[in-house]
Design a protein around this motif. Structure first.
Motif, PDB file in Angstrom:
ATOM      1  N   GLU A 156       0.810  -1.230   0.000  1.00 21.04           N
ATOM      2  CA  GLU A 156       0.000   0.000   0.000  1.00 21.04           C
ATOM      3  C   GLU A 156       0.838   1.273   0.000  1.00 21.04           C
ATOM      4  N   TRP A 157       2.116   1.157   0.428  1.00 19.96           N
ATOM      5  CA  TRP A 157       2.967   2.347   0.478  1.00 19.96           C
ATOM      6  C   TRP A 157       3.533   2.730  -0.883  1.00 19.96           C
ATOM      7  N   LEU A 158       3.539   1.804  -1.809  1.00 23.00           N
ATOM      8  CA  LEU A 158       4.133   2.079  -3.124  1.00 23.00           C
ATOM      9  C   LEU A 158       3.294   3.106  -3.883  1.00 23.00           C
ATOM     10  N   GLY A 159       3.919   4.214  -4.233  1.00 21.88           N
ATOM     11  CA  GLY A 159       3.232   5.300  -4.929  1.00 21.88           C
ATOM     12  C   GLY A 159       2.563   6.293  -4.001  1.00 21.88           C
ATOM     13  N   ARG A 160       2.618   6.043  -2.687  1.00 25.70           N
ATOM     14  CA  ARG A 160       1.928   6.911  -1.731  1.00 25.70           C
ATOM     15  C   ARG A 160       2.749   8.160  -1.425  1.00 25.70           C
ATOM     16  N   GLN A 161       2.080   9.277  -1.286  1.00 22.73           N
ATOM     17  CA  GLN A 161       2.754  10.525  -0.931  1.00 22.73           C
ATOM     18  C   GLN A 161       2.981  10.588   0.575  1.00 22.73           C
ATOM     19  N   ILE A 162       4.150  11.116   0.948  1.00 20.06           N
ATOM     20  CA  ILE A 162       4.459  11.297   2.365  1.00 20.06           C
ATOM     21  C   ILE A 162       3.982  12.688   2.790  1.00 20.06           C
ATOM     22  N   ASP A 163       2.732  12.755   3.235  1.00 11.92           N
ATOM     23  CA  ASP A 163       2.184  13.987   3.794  1.00 11.92           C
ATOM     24  C   ASP A 163       2.194  13.848   5.320  1.00 11.92           C
ATOM     25  N   LYS A 164       1.578  14.795   6.012  1.00 14.76           N
ATOM     26  CA  LYS A 164       1.609  14.765   7.476  1.00 14.76           C
ATOM     27  C   LYS A 164       0.967  13.502   8.036  1.00 14.76           C
ATOM     28  N   GLU A 165      -0.137  13.095   7.440  1.00 10.30           N
ATOM     29  CA  GLU A 165      -0.818  11.884   7.904  1.00 10.30           C
ATOM     30  C   GLU A 165       0.051  10.651   7.705  1.00 10.30           C
ATOM     31  N   ALA A 166       0.637  10.534   6.499  1.00 14.82           N
ATOM     32  CA  ALA A 166       1.487   9.382   6.203  1.00 14.82           C
ATOM     33  C   ALA A 166       2.731   9.385   7.093  1.00 14.82           C
ATOM     34  N   LEU A 167       3.264  10.564   7.372  1.00 16.55           N
ATOM     35  CA  LEU A 167       4.454  10.652   8.214  1.00 16.55           C
ATOM     36  C   LEU A 167       4.172  10.171   9.634  1.00 16.55           C
ATOM     37  N   GLY A 168       2.999  10.511  10.143  1.00 16.87           N
ATOM     38  CA  GLY A 168       2.620  10.013  11.464  1.00 16.87           C
ATOM     39  C   GLY A 168       2.548   8.496  11.493  1.00 16.87           C
ATOM     40  N   ARG A 169       1.993   7.918  10.433  1.00 19.89           N
ATOM     41  CA  ARG A 169       1.904   6.459  10.331  1.00 19.89           C
ATOM     42  C   ARG A 169       3.293   5.835  10.196  1.00 19.89           C
ATOM     43  N   LEU A 170       4.154   6.456   9.395  1.00 18.03           N
ATOM     44  CA  LEU A 170       5.515   5.941   9.220  1.00 18.03           C
ATOM     45  C   LEU A 170       6.288   5.962  10.530  1.00 18.03           C
ATOM     46  N   ALA A 171       6.125   7.040  11.297  1.00 15.73           N
ATOM     47  CA  ALA A 171       6.831   7.145  12.574  1.00 15.73           C
ATOM     48  C   ALA A 171       6.409   6.017  13.513  1.00 15.73           C
ATOM     49  N   ALA A 172       5.129   5.700  13.529  1.00 14.33           N
ATOM     50  CA  ALA A 172       4.625   4.611  14.373  1.00 14.33           C
ATOM     51  C   ALA A 172       5.168   3.262  13.904  1.00 14.33           C
ATOM     52  N   LEU A 173       5.201   3.053  12.595  1.00 14.75           N
ATOM     53  CA  LEU A 173       5.726   1.798  12.042  1.00 14.75           C
ATOM     54  C   LEU A 173       7.221   1.662  12.293  1.00 14.75           C
ATOM     55  N   ALA A 174       7.952   2.770  12.152  1.00 19.32           N
ATOM     56  CA  ALA A 174       9.400   2.743  12.386  1.00 19.32           C
ATOM     57  C   ALA A 174       9.704   2.346  13.828  1.00 19.32           C
ATOM     58  N   LYS A 175       8.911   2.861  14.745  1.00 16.73           N
ATOM     59  CA  LYS A 175       9.100   2.526  16.158  1.00 16.73           C
ATOM     60  C   LYS A 175       8.744   1.065  16.415  1.00 16.73           C
ATOM     61  N   LYS A 176       7.662   0.604  15.813  1.00 17.74           N
ATOM     62  CA  LYS A 176       7.202  -0.771  16.037  1.00 17.74           C
ATOM     63  C   LYS A 176       8.161  -1.803  15.447  1.00 17.74           C
ATOM     64  N   TYR A 177       8.631  -1.537  14.211  1.00 13.61           N
ATOM     65  CA  TYR A 177       9.435  -2.539  13.508  1.00 13.61           C
ATOM     66  C   TYR A 177      10.940  -2.258  13.556  1.00 13.61           C
ATOM     67  N   GLY A 178      11.315  -1.117  14.115  1.00 20.02           N
ATOM     68  CA  GLY A 178      12.741  -0.846  14.322  1.00 20.02           C
ATOM     69  C   GLY A 178      13.511  -0.401  13.097  1.00 20.02           C
ATOM     70  N   PHE A 179      12.815   0.169  12.110  1.00 24.43           N
ATOM     71  CA  PHE A 179      13.569   0.671  10.953  1.00 24.43           C
ATOM     72  C   PHE A 179      13.794   2.181  11.070  1.00 24.43           C
ATOM     73  N   ASN A 180      14.730   2.679  10.267  1.00 21.23           N
ATOM     74  CA  ASN A 180      15.092   4.095  10.296  1.00 21.23           C
ATOM     75  C   ASN A 180      14.022   4.913   9.587  1.00 21.23           C
ATOM     76  N   LEU A 181      13.501   5.924  10.253  1.00 20.65           N
ATOM     77  CA  LEU A 181      12.434   6.747   9.688  1.00 20.65           C
ATOM     78  C   LEU A 181      12.870   7.471   8.419  1.00 20.65           C
ATOM     79  N   THR A 182      14.169   7.747   8.287  1.00 18.82           N
ATOM     80  CA  THR A 182      14.660   8.438   7.085  1.00 18.82           C
ATOM     81  C   THR A 182      14.933   7.465   5.930  1.00 18.82           C
ATOM     82  N   PHE A 183      14.829   6.157   6.202  1.00 16.43           N
ATOM     83  CA  PHE A 183      15.110   5.095   5.210  1.00 16.43           C
ATOM     84  C   PHE A 183      16.579   5.062   4.804  1.00 16.43           C
ATOM     85  N   GLU A 184      17.457   5.579   5.661  1.00 16.54           N
ATOM     86  CA  GLU A 184      18.885   5.636   5.330  1.00 16.54           C
ATOM     87  C   GLU A 184      19.472   4.257   5.034  1.00 16.54           C
TER      88      GLU A 184
END
Length: 228
Positions: A156-184
């Motif tokens: 579902e993330w493929l092609g999705r824009q990173i707006d404020k709503e998506a960023l909030g979701r990404l931050a939660a996923l990064a914390k849950k799964y332990g990945f880097n929020l910047t995708f470094e």
């Protein structure tokens, strides 16, 4: 200082140009590497051909280089040749790149720059991830996800824009799964379709989503530049 910028079209390389110009550097050309390896540790893989359109949007000349092999040595040799050509053609004094926390990338780029007698400029180095991602959105960067390869980021993330709503979701996923929020670490790849640097914005006319159940790519097949 006259700089070339290592440019993939993704958020980090684009924002590095934005920050470099903001602090007074002159970006006189863009350098895009086209790797054959979709898991390249140095270079952005998906949709690298689109950088020609983004360079046009920024009105900065671009030189592109194919990376013939998959080994680390092949990538470093290609990068050194690319920077050397940029120095010869444009008289650059340094090269800007979007490194944030990867010591592997930092060491590789700095060693090449020492040999070529140019400065390595990393405007985003050690930036705090949450602040950085918020700044991107607040500064008017329109970013889409074009590749995912980590647990927690699904099709579902493929092609999705990173707006404020998506960023909030990404931050939660990064914390849950332990990945880097910047995708470094290559957890995801991005593409900037509009930002303050662009004279026109990128319009995606055709794209295909590839998903193997664990990782995927949003393959862009046709684009155009349109008025903002």
């Amino acid at each position: 200082m006259k700089l070339a910028a290592l440019f993939s079209g993704g958020k980090d390389s684009t924002y590095a140009i934005y920050r470099a110009k903001e602090i007074g550097h002159q970006v006189v050309c863009l350098v895009t590497m086209h790797p054959v390896a979709d898991d390249s540790p140095l270079f952005h893989y998906p949709n690298s051909w689109v950088t020609e359109y983004l360079a046009d949007a920024m009105q900065i000349p671009l030189i592109g280089f194919s990376v013939s092999g998959r080994a680390k040595e092949d990538e470093l040799k290609a990068l050194e040749g690319a920077i050397a050509q940029a120095k010869s053609l444009y008289g650059i004094e340094g090269i800007a790149y979007g490194g944030i926390s990867s010591n592997y990338q930092k060491q590789a780029f700095e060693e090449i720059c020492v040999r070529l007698n140019v400065a390595a400029v990393a405007p985003l180095w050690n930036i705090e991830p949450q602040k950085y991602m918020n700044d991107l959105v607040e500064c008017g960067f329109s970013i889409i996800v074009v590749g995912v390869s980590v647990m927690g980021l699904e099709k579902e993330w493929l092609g999705r824009q990173i707006d404020k709503e998506a960023l909030g979701r990404l931050a939660a996923l990064a914390k849950k799964y332990g990945f880097n929020l910047t995708f470094e670490g290559g957890e995801a790849e991005t593409l900037v379709v509009d930002c303050p640097l662009f004279r026109k914005k990128l319009q995606i006319n055709a794209a295909t989503t590839h998903w193997d159940g664990q990782r995927g790519i949003f393959e862009i097949r046709d684009v155009s530049l349109v008025e903002k």
